[in-house]
Motif scaffolding. Structure first.
Motif, PDB file in Angstrom:
ATOM      1  N   ILE A   1      -5.656  -2.377  -1.403  1.00 12.13           N
ATOM      2  CA  ILE A   1      -4.750  -1.416  -0.758  1.00 12.13           C
ATOM      3  C   ILE A   1      -3.827  -2.114   0.237  1.00 12.13           C
ATOM      4  CG2 ILE A   1      -6.311   0.530  -1.102  1.00 12.13           C
ATOM      5  CD1 ILE A   1      -6.978   0.361   1.890  1.00 12.13           C
ATOM      6  N   VAL A   2      -4.302  -3.183   0.890  1.00  5.07           N
ATOM      7  CA  VAL A   2      -3.426  -3.936   1.790  1.00  5.07           C
ATOM      8  C   VAL A   2      -2.293  -4.580   1.003  1.00  5.07           C
ATOM      9  CG1 VAL A   2      -3.269  -5.945   3.307  1.00  5.07           C
ATOM     10  CG2 VAL A   2      -5.148  -4.321   3.583  1.00  5.07           C
ATOM     11  N   ALA A   3      -2.651  -5.192  -0.134  1.00  4.87           N
ATOM     12  CA  ALA A   3      -1.631  -5.832  -0.972  1.00  4.87           C
ATOM     13  C   ALA A   3      -0.640  -4.803  -1.506  1.00  4.87           C
ATOM     14  CB  ALA A   3      -2.299  -6.574  -2.123  1.00  4.87           C
ATOM     15  N   ALA A   4      -1.167  -3.672  -1.977  1.00  4.98           N
ATOM     16  CA  ALA A   4      -0.274  -2.634  -2.510  1.00  4.98           C
ATOM     17  C   ALA A   4       0.674  -2.122  -1.434  1.00  4.98           C
ATOM     18  CB  ALA A   4      -1.105  -1.481  -3.071  1.00  4.98           C
TER      19      ALA A   4
ATOM     20  N   ALA B   1       0.300   3.514   6.943  1.00  6.10           N
ATOM     21  CA  ALA B   1      -0.814   3.013   6.130  1.00  6.10           C
ATOM     22  C   ALA B   1      -2.155   3.463   6.697  1.00  6.10           C
ATOM     23  CB  ALA B   1      -0.751   1.493   6.051  1.00  6.10           C
ATOM     24  N   LEU B   2      -2.316   3.374   8.010  1.00  7.68           N
ATOM     25  CA  LEU B   2      -3.579   3.796   8.623  1.00  7.68           C
ATOM     26  C   LEU B   2      -3.772   5.308   8.522  1.00  7.68           C
ATOM     27  CD1 LEU B   2      -3.630   1.504  11.799  1.00  7.68           C
ATOM     28  CD2 LEU B   2      -5.232   1.436   9.866  1.00  7.68           C
ATOM     29  N   PHE B   3      -2.703   6.069   8.578  1.00  3.47           N
ATOM     30  CA  PHE B   3      -2.811   7.526   8.451  1.00  3.47           C
ATOM     31  C   PHE B   3      -3.295   7.904   7.054  1.00  3.47           C
ATOM     32  CE2 PHE B   3      -1.246  11.772   7.551  1.00  3.47           C
ATOM     33  CZ  PHE B   3      -1.597  12.470   8.703  1.00  3.47           C
TER      34      PHE B   3
ATOM     35  N   PRO C   1      -9.590   6.997   6.518  1.00  2.00           N
ATOM     36  CA  PRO C   1     -11.004   7.221   6.186  1.00  2.00           C
ATOM     37  C   PRO C   1     -11.592   6.141   5.288  1.00  2.00           C
ATOM     38  CG  PRO C   1      -9.763   9.275   6.020  1.00  2.00           C
ATOM     39  CD  PRO C   1      -8.757   8.181   6.218  1.00  2.00           C
ATOM     40  N   ALA C   2     -10.798   5.656   4.336  1.00  3.19           N
ATOM     41  CA  ALA C   2     -11.292   4.590   3.461  1.00  3.19           C
ATOM     42  C   ALA C   2     -11.531   3.304   4.247  1.00  3.19           C
ATOM     43  CB  ALA C   2     -10.286   4.335   2.335  1.00  3.19           C
TER      44      ALA C   2
ATOM     45  N   VAL D   1       2.568   5.464  -2.597  1.00  2.00           N
ATOM     46  CA  VAL D   1       1.781   4.520  -3.393  1.00  2.00           C
ATOM     47  C   VAL D   1       0.326   4.512  -2.934  1.00  2.00           C
ATOM     48  CG1 VAL D   1       1.465   2.064  -3.931  1.00  2.00           C
ATOM     49  CG2 VAL D   1       3.758   3.072  -3.988  1.00  2.00           C
ATOM     50  N   LEU D   2       0.109   4.453  -1.616  1.00  2.44           N
ATOM     51  CA  LEU D   2      -1.260   4.427  -1.094  1.00  2.44           C
ATOM     52  C   LEU D   2      -1.986   5.738  -1.368  1.00  2.44           C
ATOM     53  CD1 LEU D   2      -0.793   2.617   2.348  1.00  2.44           C
ATOM     54  CD2 LEU D   2      -1.738   1.682   0.234  1.00  2.44           C
TER      55      LEU D   2
END
Length: 525
Positions: free
Chosen positions: A494-497, A334-336, A340-341, A468-469
């Protein structure tokens, strides 16, 4: 597994609180100091005592002290031998800290010159400020080293909460210093320098507050050490033999940070600030998961091995590896993808520009490639320390450090600060491979087919989440740099997704069941 989740949840949940305060601190810091100049000077001044603390006080000290302390805890009912051992260690530790701290305070200008960038050294006023801040903040190391002794005692008694909560005090003190600087300054360079001095004072004060906090809880547990005349008892000598190699074995990540500081000095202005801000995101899962797992399993492994319960030690190690991968792989992915966002949402504003946010996000991507590896090192190394084998992790750490240096020389000219992050991540994976191979060959641990199959399904679930992200993040447009409400909404989306996708797939693929997810959620809350 339920016991491990409970202990990791306690430590990780309180570490999460500290990391949230840390985010608030760095959001203020980025807006008030920006990147470059005083910001770089502060990051360098703060890194020195902090890296020494993590290297000697937390990593090496705990690795050497906890197995010996637990060994003495099992020998008698009143724990008198364990109390005497803690007293003897404290008596020797204090004069060592006084001498070491005094020496570093004297040599600080030369130490800072070794790690400062050319741009920082070219500005005499900013370099002098960096030296002053480092000197004011350095007593933090001595205070936290004594506090770590108290934390190790509490962790050995399976009382993890007090030690896990202590770092919150550091972030509260730093936030207070930043707010004072914001209230009294005008945003100019002189105001930034004053804020830097406030921050340095706050660091040392936080060390004192954490020491008092942990002493209170150790005293309540009935294990408060007493000051005695320093004597090299048999237990202290045994710990001395263990602690020196443990510096390399438990602290490879921190040693690599020293190497990073040396290479950062060759990079352009702002590089150290980008790395520090990116590492804040990397440290969130690393602290919550890695430190929590390593802290939780070392006392338990020590007890299993001391009692010659090999099956119990094997199960605990397997559960720790599986839990580490379940939590770190999706976090890293997720962080990768969204790095940037996320950095733009947290840091951009005031003195920190959108270009600074995107550059920080690129560094996050390089760091999180090694996130599961850093956590696995913290999970595997206690297996050696619990057996009083501090030499083997030294050899693997030394080899991985050489790999890190070689990769830095190869990647930094091509990729800059991102290359430095990738070099450290690759070296960490090499360290994991060596540690696991040695444990496997000695018959002390191996991955069962069931665990390997679970890890494969974890990776598959994380891959679906990444897809998805990848499509979801661009849909938010400029919301990540919009007003506060827009940033919160974009981050929440984005955390929820990501969470729904990963845990939905994990349940679908049979990696976890609903009861396990619920238990993890309750322990983190």
């Amino acid at each position: 597994m339920s016991s491990l989740i409970r202990n990791v949840g306690t430590i990780g949940g309180l570490t999460l609180v500290s990391r949230i305060f840390g985010f608030a601190r760095d959001m203020l810091l980025s807006r008030i100091l920006g990147a470059g100049g005083v910001a770089d000077a502060w990051q360098l001044a703060f890194q020195l005592p902090n890296i020494f603390r993590r290297l000697f006080a937390e990593g090496a000290f705990a690795a050497a002290f906890v197995p010996l302390f637990n060994q003495r805890m099992t020998k008698d009912g009143d724990h008198s031998e364990a109390r005497a051992f803690a007293d003897a260690v404290l008596a020797v530790l204090i004069p060592i800290l006084i001498v070491f701290s005094g020496l570093l305070l004297i040599l600080m200008p030369w130490v800072m010159a070794l790690f400062a960038s050319d741009a920082l050294q070219a500005d005499d006023a900013t370099f002098d400020l960096a030296v002053l801040m480092a000197r004011v903040a350095f007593p933090y190391l001595a205070l936290m080293s004594v506090a770590t002794l108290f934390a190790a005692i509490l962790n050995s008694l399976s009382r993890f909460a007090a030690a896990a909560a202590a770092p919150v005090l550091l972030n509260i003190c730093l936030i207070a210093a930043l707010l004072i600087g914001l209230a009294t300054g005008d945003g100019g360079e002189a105001a930034k320098a004053a804020t830097g001095r406030y921050l340095a004072v706050a660091v040392s004060l936080s060390g004192l507050f954490q020491l008092i906090w942990l002493f209170y809880w150790v005293r309540r547990s009935g294990f408060a050490p007493t000051l005695r005349r320093p004597r090299l008892t048999a237990g202290v000598r045994e710990m001395g033999v263990l602690i020196l190699p443990a510096v390399f074995g438990a602290g490879v990540y921190q040693i690599s940070r020293f190497v990073d500081l040396f290479f950062i000095a060759m990079l352009p202005d702002k590089s150290i600030t980008y790395l520090a801000m990116a590492d804040r995101l990397n440290q969130l899962p690393l602290g919550i998961i890695g430190i929590a797992l390593g802290t939780a399993i070392l006392p338990a492994l020590s007890r299993f091995i001391a009692a010659d319960e090999r099956d119990g030690a094997f199960r605990l190690q397997s559960n720790a590896v599986e839990l580490a991968m379940l939590l770190t792989v999706p976090a890293a992915v997720a962080l990768f993808v969204a790095g940037p966002a996320i950095t733009s949402a947290f840091y951009v504003g005031g003195q920190y520009t959108r270009a600074d946010g995107l550059a920080t996000g690129a560094v996050v991507g390089g760091l999180v490639v090694g996130l599961p590896a850093y956590v696995l090192v913290k999970v595997l190394v206690p297996n050696f320390f619990a057996r009083k084998d501090t030499r083997t992790p030294v050899y693997t750490a030394a080899i991985s450090l050489l790999i890190n240096i070689a990769l830095n020389l190869l990647l930094i000219p091509r990729l800059g600060i991102v290359g430095l992050a990738l070099a450290g991540s690759t070296a960490a994976w090499c360290n994991v491979a060596m540690l696991y191979t040695i444990l496997h060959r000695h018959g002390q641990f191996h991955l069962t087919r069931q665990v390997v199959w679970r890890i494969a399904r974890i990776v598959l679930a994380a891959a679906v989440m990444a897809a998805v992200l990848w499509f979801a993040v661009p849909l938010a447009g400029d919301a990540f740099t919009g007003n506060v409400g827009e940033r919160i909404a974009a981050l929440a989306a984005i955390v929820a997704a990501g969470a729904v996708t990963f845990f939905g797939c994990a349940i679908l693929f049979g990696v976890v069941n609903r009861d396990t997810v619920g238990q993890l959620r309750r322990r983190q809350l």
